[in-house]
Motif scaffolding. Structure first.
Motif, short mmCIF file in Angstrom:
data_model
loop_
_atom_site.label_atom_id
_atom_site.label_comp_id
_atom_site.label_asym_id
_atom_site.label_seq_id
_atom_site.Cartn_x
_atom_site.Cartn_y
_atom_site.Cartn_z
N GLY A 14 -9.69 4.65 -5.81
CA GLY A 14 -9.97 3.41 -6.53
C GLY A 14 -8.84 3.04 -7.48
O GLY A 14 -7.71 2.85 -7.06
N GLN A 15 -9.13 2.97 -8.76
CA GLN A 15 -8.17 2.45 -9.73
C GLN A 15 -7.26 3.51 -10.36
O GLN A 15 -6.31 3.18 -11.05
CB GLN A 15 -8.91 1.73 -10.86
CG GLN A 15 -9.70 0.52 -10.37
CD GLN A 15 -8.80 -0.50 -9.69
OE1 GLN A 15 -7.77 -0.88 -10.23
NE2 GLN A 15 -9.19 -0.94 -8.50
N GLN A 16 -7.55 4.78 -10.18
CA GLN A 16 -6.73 5.81 -10.83
C GLN A 16 -6.71 7.10 -10.03
O GLN A 16 -7.75 7.53 -9.50
CB GLN A 16 -7.27 6.08 -12.25
CG GLN A 16 -6.37 7.03 -13.06
CD GLN A 16 -6.88 7.19 -14.48
OE1 GLN A 16 -7.92 6.63 -14.86
NE2 GLN A 16 -6.15 7.94 -15.29
N LEU A 17 -5.52 7.70 -9.94
CA LEU A 17 -5.40 8.98 -9.25
C LEU A 17 -5.97 10.09 -10.12
O LEU A 17 -6.04 9.96 -11.35
CB LEU A 17 -3.92 9.28 -8.97
CG LEU A 17 -3.21 8.46 -7.91
CD1 LEU A 17 -1.77 8.91 -7.81
CD2 LEU A 17 -3.89 8.61 -6.56
N PHE A 64 6.91 6.03 -8.12
CA PHE A 64 7.27 6.47 -6.77
C PHE A 64 7.53 5.34 -5.77
O PHE A 64 8.20 5.56 -4.77
CB PHE A 64 6.18 7.38 -6.21
CG PHE A 64 6.03 8.67 -6.96
CD1 PHE A 64 7.13 9.43 -7.30
CD2 PHE A 64 4.77 9.13 -7.34
CE1 PHE A 64 7.00 10.63 -7.99
CE2 PHE A 64 4.64 10.32 -8.03
CZ PHE A 64 5.75 11.07 -8.36
N SER A 65 7.00 4.15 -6.00
CA SER A 65 7.19 3.08 -5.03
C SER A 65 8.67 2.71 -4.90
O SER A 65 9.10 2.27 -3.83
CB SER A 65 6.37 1.85 -5.41
OG SER A 65 6.79 1.32 -6.66
N GLY A 66 9.44 2.88 -5.97
CA GLY A 66 10.87 2.57 -5.91
C GLY A 66 11.61 3.42 -4.90
O GLY A 66 12.61 2.97 -4.32
N PHE A 67 11.12 4.62 -4.63
CA PHE A 67 11.75 5.49 -3.64
C PHE A 67 11.52 4.98 -2.22
O PHE A 67 12.17 5.44 -1.28
CB PHE A 67 11.19 6.91 -3.73
CG PHE A 67 11.64 7.66 -4.96
CD1 PHE A 67 12.95 7.61 -5.40
CD2 PHE A 67 10.73 8.42 -5.68
CE1 PHE A 67 13.36 8.30 -6.53
CE2 PHE A 67 11.14 9.13 -6.80
CZ PHE A 67 12.46 9.06 -7.24
N HIS A 121 0.83 -1.20 0.00
CA HIS A 121 0.00 0.00 0.00
C HIS A 121 0.87 1.26 0.00
O HIS A 121 1.64 1.50 0.93
CB HIS A 121 -0.94 0.00 1.21
CG HIS A 121 -1.92 -1.12 1.19
ND1 HIS A 121 -2.64 -1.51 2.30
CD2 HIS A 121 -2.31 -1.96 0.18
CE1 HIS A 121 -3.43 -2.53 1.98
NE2 HIS A 121 -3.24 -2.81 0.71
N LEU A 122 0.72 2.05 -1.05
CA LEU A 122 1.49 3.28 -1.22
C LEU A 122 0.57 4.48 -1.07
O LEU A 122 -0.51 4.53 -1.67
CB LEU A 122 2.17 3.31 -2.58
CG LEU A 122 2.95 4.57 -2.95
CD1 LEU A 122 4.18 4.73 -2.05
CD2 LEU A 122 3.38 4.54 -4.42
N THR A 172 -2.21 0.37 -7.45
CA THR A 172 -1.04 -0.34 -7.98
C THR A 172 -0.97 -0.27 -9.50
O THR A 172 0.12 -0.37 -10.07
CB THR A 172 -1.08 -1.82 -7.55
OG1 THR A 172 -2.32 -2.42 -7.96
CG2 THR A 172 -0.94 -1.94 -6.03
N GLY A 173 -2.11 -0.06 -10.15
CA GLY A 173 -2.10 0.02 -11.61
C GLY A 173 -1.83 1.40 -12.15
O GLY A 173 -1.68 1.58 -13.37
N ASP A 174 -1.76 2.41 -11.30
CA ASP A 174 -1.53 3.78 -11.74
C ASP A 174 -0.04 3.98 -12.04
O ASP A 174 0.82 3.46 -11.32
CB ASP A 174 -1.97 4.76 -10.65
CG ASP A 174 -2.05 6.19 -11.15
OD1 ASP A 174 -3.17 6.62 -11.46
OD2 ASP A 174 -1.00 6.84 -11.24
N PRO A 175 0.30 4.73 -13.12
CA PRO A 175 1.71 4.96 -13.44
C PRO A 175 2.50 5.56 -12.28
O PRO A 175 3.70 5.32 -12.14
CB PRO A 175 1.65 5.94 -14.61
CG PRO A 175 0.32 5.66 -15.26
CD PRO A 175 -0.59 5.33 -14.13
#
Length: 252
Positions: A246-249, A155-158, A108-109, A147-150
């Protein structure tokens, strides 16, 4: 009274004179000199290749680390101040004058920013009433990133300790040692790649051989790595602090 042989007196005086010269800056064999590796973990005496191997193992085995500085990726500079552990991380990111906070717990991000961040689109501020109102609702809230959003991949890599360190701690080119140094009061040994063109890394000589300062190749950033093994709290924000799209920011 026992007389001292003249030859012995002469040799003693000569030795004292030579060591006195050494103190004034002349390096002479036979006089004691300070060993830069005395009292250290010993990695300063290893080859650059072995030092890099040891510091990577130390970094991988540590539970936590704080990473601060700047990283240039895909032509964009990011200022980072992140605390990382195996199951997530938290901290701040600044790019092009815009700052936001990242928090990841497991998969969860969350992203937290002010209204100006969310109201900024395609390099321009959108003044439409509906968009401004939506941005105001997100001001200071933790927005869950799908999780499906670009943005999740970007950013999760940070917030991923293993992925981030694996990519950052690789020097490119022929490795060599570049002397003993000091970082914030801690003694280090520096290794470089291609005489610094491929980056450099200062490795701790006290305790575990953790990496402490990384200068990336090609001017791609400088990072300090501190607080190795120091635990910190990591938990998801409450429902009152969170917005889930939901699925997209929202576009920003």
């Amino acid at each position: 009274m026992t007389a001292t042989p003249q030859g012995r007196t002469g040799r003693s005086a000569l030795a004292s004179a030579l060591c006195a010269l050494a103190v004034t800056g002349t390096v002479l064999t036979g006089c004691s000199a300070e060993d830069p590796d005395a009292g250290t973990n010993g990695v300063g005496k290893l080859s650059a290749q072995k030092i890099q191997s040891r510091t990577r193992k130390a970094a991988e085995s540590a539970d936590t680390v704080r990473l601060s500085g700047n990283v240039v990726t895909n032509g964009r500079t990011y200022e980072l101040d992140m605390r990382l552990k195996g199951d997530g991380g938290t901290g701040s990111v600044t790019s092009k004058g815009e700052s936001f906070r990242l928090l990841r717990v497991g998969e969860h991000l969350f992203l937290k920013a002010d209204a100006a961040f969310w109201n900024h689109q395609d390099g321009k501020d959108d003044d439409s009433g509906s968009d401004t109102a939506a941005a105001d609702k997100l001001d200071g809230m933790y927005v869950k990133v799908p999780t499906g959003d670009p943005a999740y991949k970007r950013f999760s890599g940070f917030t991923d300790k293993d992925v981030l360190l694996d990519g950052l701690l690789t020097l490119h080119g022929d490795l060599a040692t570049d002397g003993h140094h000091e970082q914030q009061g801690t003694r280090t040994i520096r290794i470089t790649a291609d005489e610094g063109e491929g980056g450099s890394l200062d490795v701790c000589l006290e305790g575990e051989p953790y990496p402490l300062l990384l200068v990336r190749a090609g001017g791609a950033g400088t990072l300090r790595l501190t607080d190795w093994g120091k635990d910190f709290a990591l938990k998801e924000p409450s429902e009152k602090e969170t917005v889930d799209y939901g699925q997209q920011l929202p576009a920003s």
